[in-house]
Design a protein around this motif. Structure first.
Motif, mmCIF file in Angstrom:
data_model
loop_
_atom_site.group_PDB
_atom_site.id
_atom_site.type_symbol
_atom_site.label_atom_id
_atom_site.label_comp_id
_atom_site.label_asym_id
_atom_site.label_seq_id
_atom_site.Cartn_x
_atom_site.Cartn_y
_atom_site.Cartn_z
ATOM 1 N N ALA A 13 -4.629 -7.141 1.841
ATOM 2 C CA ALA A 13 -5.132 -5.907 2.472
ATOM 3 C C ALA A 13 -4.387 -4.654 2.018
ATOM 4 O O ALA A 13 -4.670 -3.569 2.502
ATOM 5 C CB ALA A 13 -5.038 -6.042 3.992
ATOM 6 N N SER A 14 -3.441 -4.787 1.077
ATOM 7 C CA SER A 14 -2.646 -3.607 0.712
ATOM 8 C C SER A 14 -3.353 -2.700 -0.284
ATOM 9 O O SER A 14 -2.910 -1.577 -0.517
ATOM 10 C CB SER A 14 -1.287 -4.049 0.143
ATOM 11 N N SER A 15 -4.435 -3.180 -0.922
ATOM 12 C CA SER A 15 -5.155 -2.321 -1.879
ATOM 13 C C SER A 15 -6.578 -2.825 -2.085
ATOM 14 O O SER A 15 -6.965 -3.874 -1.555
ATOM 15 C CB SER A 15 -4.415 -2.286 -3.233
ATOM 16 N N ARG A 19 -8.138 -3.558 1.367
ATOM 17 C CA ARG A 19 -7.792 -2.321 2.092
ATOM 18 C C ARG A 19 -9.055 -1.691 2.677
ATOM 19 O O ARG A 19 -9.082 -1.269 3.838
ATOM 20 C CB ARG A 19 -7.106 -1.359 1.123
ATOM 21 N N ARG A 23 -10.171 -0.917 6.542
ATOM 22 C CA ARG A 23 -10.543 0.431 7.000
ATOM 23 C C ARG A 23 -11.901 0.417 7.716
ATOM 24 O O ARG A 23 -12.065 0.994 8.776
ATOM 25 C CB ARG A 23 -10.615 1.387 5.802
ATOM 26 N N LEU A 34 -3.144 -7.436 8.707
ATOM 27 C CA LEU A 34 -3.145 -7.164 7.276
ATOM 28 C C LEU A 34 -2.065 -7.994 6.600
ATOM 29 O O LEU A 34 -0.882 -7.832 6.906
ATOM 30 C CB LEU A 34 -2.858 -5.680 7.028
ATOM 31 N N GLU A 41 2.689 -0.104 0.870
ATOM 32 C CA GLU A 41 1.226 -0.005 0.820
ATOM 33 C C GLU A 41 0.600 -0.560 2.095
ATOM 34 O O GLU A 41 -0.328 -0.002 2.661
ATOM 35 C CB GLU A 41 0.670 -0.761 -0.391
ATOM 36 N N LEU A 42 1.176 -1.671 2.553
ATOM 37 C CA LEU A 42 0.641 -2.328 3.760
ATOM 38 C C LEU A 42 0.815 -1.414 4.987
ATOM 39 O O LEU A 42 -0.101 -1.290 5.811
ATOM 40 C CB LEU A 42 1.408 -3.640 3.965
ATOM 41 N N VAL A 45 -1.795 1.316 4.918
ATOM 42 C CA VAL A 45 -3.127 0.841 5.338
ATOM 43 C C VAL A 45 -3.147 0.676 6.864
ATOM 44 O O VAL A 45 -4.126 1.046 7.525
ATOM 45 C CB VAL A 45 -3.506 -0.493 4.635
ATOM 46 N N CYS A 49 -5.696 2.491 9.444
ATOM 47 C CA CYS A 49 -6.534 1.723 10.385
ATOM 48 C C CYS A 49 -6.353 2.257 11.814
ATOM 49 O O CYS A 49 -7.330 2.423 12.544
ATOM 50 C CB CYS A 49 -6.174 0.238 10.345
#
Ligand SMILES: NC(=O)c1ccc[n+]([C@@H]2O[C@H](COP(=O)([O-])OP(=O)(O)OC[C@H]3O[C@@H](n4cnc5c(N)ncnc54)[C@H](OP(=O)(O)O)[C@@H]3O)[C@@H](O)[C@H]2O)c1
Length: 278
Positions: A13-15, A19, A23, A34, A41-42, A45, A49
């Motif tokens: 879920a980091s990109s 991701r 969202r 996630l 990055e996590l 996100v 969210c």
């Protein structure tokens, strides 16, 4: 929708697609766990969210480690008392002809992330998904439907997902748990920039011209709609859909199309990044 899954786990879920799935789920008010390895990055996100109206749990996870898959599921269950949907999305790719590969470990790594990671997350989530009559979503690829040159290990890992989840679907019939396998075509994400080269090391560049690829937003939208409707399998592009039937009668033709597409996209990508002629 009344039956919308509200407690969802998304791996990778980091990109990219993961991701965007997080969202879009958050925008519908879902609670989203996630899982991925890159902490910063996590966290970003998770913040997005929360801002979109959902509730996010960022859980550092390497899906190639079984115990971390177990911890991901357990932490989500501890926080929310159950799970309604698991999206097995984490994945890595490769770009090298088999005969040029110097590190065979690349094959093991790809299988551990793309295939065994999904098996482990599903194993630990299954009792909770049975309790909620929930959904399992698997992000495969067109490379899971036919062999793609320079992606031997990636194609194998995606084919493995189909074998495993098709068999599991039969075992789960009558349980209320659905399995939706998604086969996207090319989607504009970072996956080609962190592709694994012949020596097994990530290469921080894209081999392809991504301008004509599908957007993550439309890809994620289709994934969530298909999961909501509990579809069995979704092949995303028109070429992919037609290719399934053509392959039944003219498999050699599909091989030639796959070869041409990869060669063409690679040439376009090189031209785009000023590498023509290399
Ligand atoms: N983009 C396409 O054209 C396309 C087409 C067909 C199918 N797909 C599939 O779509 C899925 C998502 O790919 P994407 O295109 O969105 O690429 P991406 O932007 O590179 O995302 C891949 C995600 O997987 C995570 N990941 C990689 N190794 C992991 C590990 N060991 N443990 C946990 N997470 C891991 C990454 O997070 P960390 O690095 O932070 O761990 C990242 O969040 C993949 O399964 C891919 O095969 C993509």
């Amino acid at each position: 929708m009344e039956d919308s899954p509200q407690r969802v786990i998304v791996t990778g879920a980091s990109s990219g697609i993961g991701r965007e799935l997080a969202r879009q789920l958050a925008a519908r008010g879902a609670r989203v766990a996630l899982g991925a390895r890159r902490e910063q990055e996590l966290m970003e996100v998770a913040k997005e969210c929360d801002e979109l109206g959902g509730e996010a749990l960022a859980i550092l996870t390497d899906v190639s480690a079984q115990n971390q898959c177990k911890a991901l599921i357990e932490q989500a269950v501890q926080a929310w008392g159950g799970i309604d949907m698991l999206i097995n999305n984490a994945g890595i790719s490769m770009h090298a002809r088999f005969e040029d590969i110097s590190d065979l470990g690349i094959y093991e790594r790809i299988m551990r992330v793309n295939y065994l990671g999904a098996v482990a997350c599903t194993h630990y989530a299954l009792p909770y998904l049975k309790a909620s009559r929930g959904r399992i979503v698997v992000i495969s690829s067109l490379a899971g439907k036919t062999g793609v040159p320079t992606r031997t290990g990636y194609s194998a890992s995606k084919h493995a997902l189909h074998g495993f989840f098709d068999a599991l679907r039969v075992e789960l019939s009558g349980s209320g748990v659905s399995i939706t396998i998604i086969c996207p075509g090319y989607v504009a994400t970072g996956i080609r920039r962190y592709i694994v080269g012949p020596d097994g090391r990530p290469e921080n560049r894209s081999y392809q011209n991504e301008t004509r690829f599908a957007s993550v937003a439309s890809c994620a939208g289709t994934i969530l709609q298909s999961a909501e409707r509990r579809k069995r399998e979704v092949v995303m592009t028109a070429t992919g859909k037609a290719g399934q039937f053509v392959k039944l009668f003219f498999p050699g033709l599909i091989d030639r199309i796959a070869q041409k597409k990869v060669r063409l996209r690679t040439q376009q990508g090189r031209t785009l990044s000023g590498e023509a002629g290399q």
